[in-house]
Design a protein around this motif. Structure first.
Motif, PDB file in Angstrom:
ATOM      1  N   UNK A  44       0.841  -1.197   0.000  1.00 60.59           N
ATOM      2  CA  UNK A  44       0.000   0.000   0.000  1.00 60.59           C
ATOM      3  C   UNK A  44       0.873   1.243   0.000  1.00 60.59           C
ATOM      4  N   UNK A  45       0.393   2.284  -0.670  1.00 60.29           N
ATOM      5  CA  UNK A  45       1.081   3.574  -0.628  1.00 60.29           C
ATOM      6  C   UNK A  45       0.469   4.413   0.482  1.00 60.29           C
ATOM      7  N   UNK A  46       1.335   4.922   1.342  1.00 61.99           N
ATOM      8  CA  UNK A  46       0.892   5.792   2.429  1.00 61.99           C
ATOM      9  C   UNK A  46       1.231   7.223   2.045  1.00 61.99           C
ATOM     10  N   UNK A  47       0.257   8.089   2.145  1.00 63.13           N
ATOM     11  CA  UNK A  47       0.453   9.489   1.793  1.00 63.13           C
ATOM     12  C   UNK A  47       0.713  10.323   3.051  1.00 63.13           C
ATOM     13  N   UNK A  48       1.484  11.399   2.917  1.00 58.86           N
ATOM     14  CA  UNK A  48       1.798  12.242   4.077  1.00 58.86           C
ATOM     15  C   UNK A  48       0.537  12.733   4.783  1.00 58.86           C
ATOM     16  N   UNK A  49       0.632  12.816   6.102  1.00 63.03           N
ATOM     17  CA  UNK A  49      -0.478  13.328   6.905  1.00 63.03           C
ATOM     18  C   UNK A  49      -1.494  12.276   7.294  1.00 63.03           C
ATOM     19  N   UNK A  50      -1.271  11.024   6.911  1.00 61.36           N
ATOM     20  CA  UNK A  50      -2.239   9.965   7.216  1.00 61.36           C
ATOM     21  C   UNK A  50      -1.717   9.006   8.283  1.00 61.36           C
ATOM     22  N   UNK A  51      -2.647   8.387   8.985  1.00 61.06           N
ATOM     23  CA  UNK A  51      -2.297   7.301   9.895  1.00 61.06           C
ATOM     24  C   UNK A  51      -3.139   6.062   9.600  1.00 61.06           C
ATOM     25  N   UNK A  52      -3.718   6.029   8.386  1.00 63.43           N
ATOM     26  CA  UNK A  52      -4.479   4.860   7.950  1.00 63.43           C
ATOM     27  C   UNK A  52      -4.608   4.888   6.433  1.00 63.43           C
ATOM     28  N   UNK A 104      -9.562  -0.943   6.675  1.00 67.20           N
ATOM     29  CA  UNK A 104      -8.473   0.027   6.718  1.00 67.20           C
ATOM     30  C   UNK A 104      -7.375  -0.456   7.660  1.00 67.20           C
ATOM     31  N   UNK A 105      -6.125  -0.190   7.284  1.00 62.32           N
ATOM     32  CA  UNK A 105      -4.982  -0.452   8.144  1.00 62.32           C
ATOM     33  C   UNK A 105      -4.698   0.842   8.904  1.00 62.32           C
ATOM     34  N   UNK A 106      -4.540   0.731  10.208  1.00 60.66           N
ATOM     35  CA  UNK A 106      -4.280   1.894  11.049  1.00 60.66           C
ATOM     36  C   UNK A 106      -2.929   1.689  11.733  1.00 60.66           C
ATOM     37  N   UNK A 107      -2.098   2.730  11.725  1.00 58.56           N
ATOM     38  CA  UNK A 107      -0.810   2.635  12.407  1.00 58.56           C
ATOM     39  C   UNK A 107      -0.695   3.736  13.432  1.00 58.56           C
ATOM     40  N   UNK A 108       0.319   3.632  14.260  1.00 56.01           N
ATOM     41  CA  UNK A 108       0.456   4.477  15.446  1.00 56.01           C
ATOM     42  C   UNK A 108       0.625   5.960  15.145  1.00 56.01           C
ATOM     43  N   UNK A 109       1.521   6.313  14.233  1.00 55.42           N
ATOM     44  CA  UNK A 109       1.864   7.715  14.018  1.00 55.42           C
ATOM     45  C   UNK A 109       1.455   8.187  12.624  1.00 55.42           C
ATOM     46  N   UNK A 115       5.344   6.854   1.446  1.00 53.36           N
ATOM     47  CA  UNK A 115       6.114   5.616   1.541  1.00 53.36           C
ATOM     48  C   UNK A 115       5.184   4.440   1.261  1.00 53.36           C
ATOM     49  N   UNK A 116       5.779   3.277   1.126  1.00 53.63           N
ATOM     50  CA  UNK A 116       5.011   2.057   0.904  1.00 53.63           C
ATOM     51  C   UNK A 116       5.102   1.167   2.126  1.00 53.63           C
ATOM     52  N   UNK A 117       4.076   0.343   2.298  1.00 55.94           N
ATOM     53  CA  UNK A 117       4.054  -0.628   3.380  1.00 55.94           C
ATOM     54  C   UNK A 117       3.508  -1.940   2.829  1.00 55.94           C
ATOM     55  N   UNK A 118       4.143  -3.036   3.241  1.00 52.53           N
ATOM     56  CA  UNK A 118       3.619  -4.364   2.895  1.00 52.53           C
ATOM     57  C   UNK A 118       2.779  -4.849   4.077  1.00 52.53           C
TER      58      UNK A 118
END
Length: 127
Positions: A44-52, A104-109, A115-118
């Motif tokens: 997944x591509x994570x865009x700035x300012x997001x936590x999910x 939705x995937x939610x992360x801490x910060x 960036x990308x995340x697997x």
């Protein structure tokens, strides 16, 4: 005496182990209502300012599980996720969140740069 105390301890331990065995067996039997389990991975591509971000849309889930859209219900779904590459994305995944539109995937910060995340995931659907 010491032998009597030891024998009582062994008896108590055996009873505890039997109780644990029964409890574990009951829990395994309760998994019997899982009708479909699907494991996969997604980058997944994570865009700035997001936590999910969206992992799977409702239609993605229906397709992955081979279910009918007319009978699908998120109430019968459980999801497990892991960060599939901690070296590439060191953020801590908190949990998946299921909404009426998808998972939705939610992360801490909140991330500050793209960036990308697997994400490795397992979908469990039950009757």
């Amino acid at each position: 005496t010491t032998i009597t105390t030891l024998n009582q301890s062994v008896t108590t331990l055996n009873q505890s182990l039997d109780n644990l065995k029964t409890d574990f067996s009951n829990k395994l039997n309760s998994l019997g209502n899982i009708s479909i389990m699907k494991m996969s991975t997604k980058i997944l591509e994570i865009l700035p300012g997001n936590n999910s971000c969206l992992l799977l849309s409702k239609n993605d889930v229906i397709s992955a599980l081979g279910l009918s859209s007319s009978t699908f219900n998120f109430d019968n779904l459980c999801v497990s996720i892991t960060n599939g590459d901690g070296a590439a994305f060191s953020g801590h995944l908190e949990s998946p969140t299921i909404t009426t539109t998808g998972i939705y995937v939610v992360w801490k910060d909140t991330v500050t740069a793209s960036c990308n995340i697997r994400v490795n995931y397992i979908l469990f659907s039950h009757d």
